[in-house]
Motif scaffolding. Sequence first.
Motif, PDB file in Angstrom:
ATOM      1  N   ALA A  94     -15.279  88.029  39.688  1.00  0.00           N
ATOM      2  CA  ALA A  94     -15.916  89.269  40.135  1.00  0.00           C
ATOM      3  C   ALA A  94     -17.134  89.514  39.263  1.00  0.00           C
ATOM      4  N   ARG A  95     -18.072  90.288  39.809  1.00  0.00           N
ATOM      5  CA  ARG A  95     -19.275  90.608  39.047  1.00  0.00           C
ATOM      6  C   ARG A  95     -19.916  91.876  39.590  1.00  0.00           C
ATOM      7  N   SER A  96     -20.755  92.454  38.766  1.00  0.00           N
ATOM      8  CA  SER A  96     -21.610  93.567  39.168  1.00  0.00           C
ATOM      9  C   SER A  96     -22.986  93.274  38.600  1.00  0.00           C
ATOM     10  N   VAL A 111     -15.533  90.235  48.846  1.00  0.00           N
ATOM     11  CA  VAL A 111     -14.857  91.522  48.699  1.00  0.00           C
ATOM     12  C   VAL A 111     -15.855  92.459  48.032  1.00  0.00           C
ATOM     13  N   MET A 112     -16.131  93.592  48.660  1.00  0.00           N
ATOM     14  CA  MET A 112     -17.062  94.574  48.113  1.00  0.00           C
ATOM     15  C   MET A 112     -16.266  95.687  47.451  1.00  0.00           C
ATOM     16  N   LEU A 113     -16.617  95.980  46.204  1.00  0.00           N
ATOM     17  CA  LEU A 113     -15.971  97.033  45.420  1.00  0.00           C
ATOM     18  C   LEU A 113     -16.984  98.162  45.248  1.00  0.00           C
ATOM     19  N   MET A 114     -16.761  99.302  45.897  1.00  0.00           N
ATOM     20  CA  MET A 114     -17.715 100.409  45.869  1.00  0.00           C
ATOM     21  C   MET A 114     -17.106 101.613  45.159  1.00  0.00           C
ATOM     22  N   GLY A 115     -17.919 102.257  44.335  1.00  0.00           N
ATOM     23  CA  GLY A 115     -17.420 103.387  43.546  1.00  0.00           C
ATOM     24  C   GLY A 115     -16.495 102.891  42.452  1.00  0.00           C
ATOM     25  N   LEU A 116     -16.985 101.974  41.631  1.00  0.00           N
ATOM     26  CA  LEU A 116     -16.159 101.399  40.568  1.00  0.00           C
ATOM     27  C   LEU A 116     -15.555 102.499  39.698  1.00  0.00           C
ATOM     28  N   THR A 117     -14.304 102.343  39.340  1.00  0.00           N
ATOM     29  CA  THR A 117     -13.606 103.339  38.527  1.00  0.00           C
ATOM     30  C   THR A 117     -13.856 103.132  37.035  1.00  0.00           C
ATOM     31  N   GLY A 118     -14.512 102.038  36.683  1.00  0.00           N
ATOM     32  CA  GLY A 118     -14.855 101.742  35.297  1.00  0.00           C
ATOM     33  C   GLY A 118     -15.841 100.593  35.277  1.00  0.00           C
ATOM     34  N   PRO A 119     -16.431 100.313  34.134  1.00  0.00           N
ATOM     35  CA  PRO A 119     -17.411  99.231  34.071  1.00  0.00           C
ATOM     36  C   PRO A 119     -16.759  97.864  34.265  1.00  0.00           C
ATOM     37  N   MET A 120     -17.484  96.969  34.905  1.00  0.00           N
ATOM     38  CA  MET A 120     -17.039  95.586  35.032  1.00  0.00           C
ATOM     39  C   MET A 120     -17.595  94.851  33.811  1.00  0.00           C
ATOM     40  N   GLU A 121     -16.732  94.577  32.860  1.00  0.00           N
ATOM     41  CA  GLU A 121     -17.149  93.965  31.611  1.00  0.00           C
ATOM     42  C   GLU A 121     -16.742  92.501  31.567  1.00  0.00           C
ATOM     43  N   GLY A 173     -19.597  96.448  42.831  1.00  0.00           N
ATOM     44  CA  GLY A 173     -19.476  95.057  42.416  1.00  0.00           C
ATOM     45  C   GLY A 173     -18.897  94.259  43.568  1.00  0.00           C
ATOM     46  N   ALA A 174     -18.662  92.989  43.331  1.00  0.00           N
ATOM     47  CA  ALA A 174     -18.132  92.126  44.380  1.00  0.00           C
ATOM     48  C   ALA A 174     -17.198  91.094  43.767  1.00  0.00           C
ATOM     49  N   ALA A 175     -16.303  90.578  44.579  1.00  0.00           N
ATOM     50  CA  ALA A 175     -15.390  89.520  44.154  1.00  0.00           C
ATOM     51  C   ALA A 175     -15.527  88.351  45.118  1.00  0.00           C
ATOM     52  N   PHE A 176     -15.405  87.164  44.564  1.00  0.00           N
ATOM     53  CA  PHE A 176     -15.582  85.920  45.312  1.00  0.00           C
ATOM     54  C   PHE A 176     -14.410  85.008  45.002  1.00  0.00           C
ATOM     55  N   ARG A 190     -13.494 102.519  46.944  1.00  0.00           N
ATOM     56  CA  ARG A 190     -13.431 101.909  48.274  1.00  0.00           C
ATOM     57  C   ARG A 190     -13.605 100.401  48.137  1.00  0.00           C
ATOM     58  N   THR A 191     -12.765  99.641  48.829  1.00  0.00           N
ATOM     59  CA  THR A 191     -12.803  98.188  48.789  1.00  0.00           C
ATOM     60  C   THR A 191     -12.821  97.688  50.227  1.00  0.00           C
ATOM     61  N   GLU A 192     -13.785  96.811  50.536  1.00  0.00           N
ATOM     62  CA  GLU A 192     -13.953  96.340  51.920  1.00  0.00           C
ATOM     63  C   GLU A 192     -14.255  94.847  51.942  1.00  0.00           C
ATOM     64  N   LEU A 193     -13.995  94.255  53.108  1.00  0.00           N
ATOM     65  CA  LEU A 193     -14.406  92.876  53.374  1.00  0.00           C
ATOM     66  C   LEU A 193     -15.822  92.918  53.931  1.00  0.00           C
ATOM     67  N   HIS A 194     -16.712  92.134  53.355  1.00  0.00           N
ATOM     68  CA  HIS A 194     -18.120  92.122  53.771  1.00  0.00           C
ATOM     69  C   HIS A 194     -18.596  90.706  54.013  1.00  0.00           C
ATOM     70  N   THR A 195     -19.703  90.603  54.735  1.00  0.00           N
ATOM     71  CA  THR A 195     -20.427  89.343  54.878  1.00  0.00           C
ATOM     72  C   THR A 195     -21.907  89.661  55.002  1.00  0.00           C
TER      73      THR A 195
END
Length: 156
Positions: free
Chosen positions: A30-32, A106-116, A40-43, A66-71
Motif C-alpha cells: 500500500a502507498r499514499s 483498492v482505494m483507501l479514502m479518508g485515511l484514519t492515520g498516516p500511511m508510514e 492511499g491505495a493498495a495493490f 471509505r474503501t472501494e475497488l477502483h480502476t
Amino acid sequence: MFTKSLIAGAAALFLAAPAFAEIEIHDQYARSASPMAKSGAAFMMIHNSGDEADRLIAVSSDAAARTELHTHLQGENGVMRMVHVEEGFELPANGEIAMVRGGKHVMLMGLTGPMEQGKTVTITLTFEKAGDVVVDVPVDLERQDHGGMMNQGSDS
C-alpha cells in the motif's frame, strides 16, 4: 448405529460439495502520496487456484473512512480517469486479478492515520463465493513499479 450413519452422511455431503475458489494473495503493498495524504491505495496479485470462478465484490479496511475497488479507464482525449467499480472484478478459475498502479486497485479514502513506511494496513477482500479474505498489506512508499494497463487480468 445412528452415529455411524450421521458421520457417513456428513462425510458424503462434504465430499459432494463443489470446489470453491481457493484465493491466494501475493506481492501486496500500500502507498499514499505522502504521510499526510488523505487517501492511499493498495495493490496486489489475487490468484484463484480453484476450478471455479469467483468475483471480488467488496473491500473494507479500518485504515480509511471509505474503501472501494477502483480502476483506470481511458476517457475523452485519451485522458485516464479513475473510476469506482461497483460490480467488482471477475476472478477466473485458475486465474488472477492484477491490482497494479495505473490499473485495478483498492482505494483507501479518508485515511484514519498516516500511511508510514514499514507499517501495515489490514484489508478485507470480499468474494462472492469464497467470502472474506483478510490481508495484511505492508506500506511501501519507496516502491517504484509503475503498473500500467498491460497484464490486468479480466476486465469484468
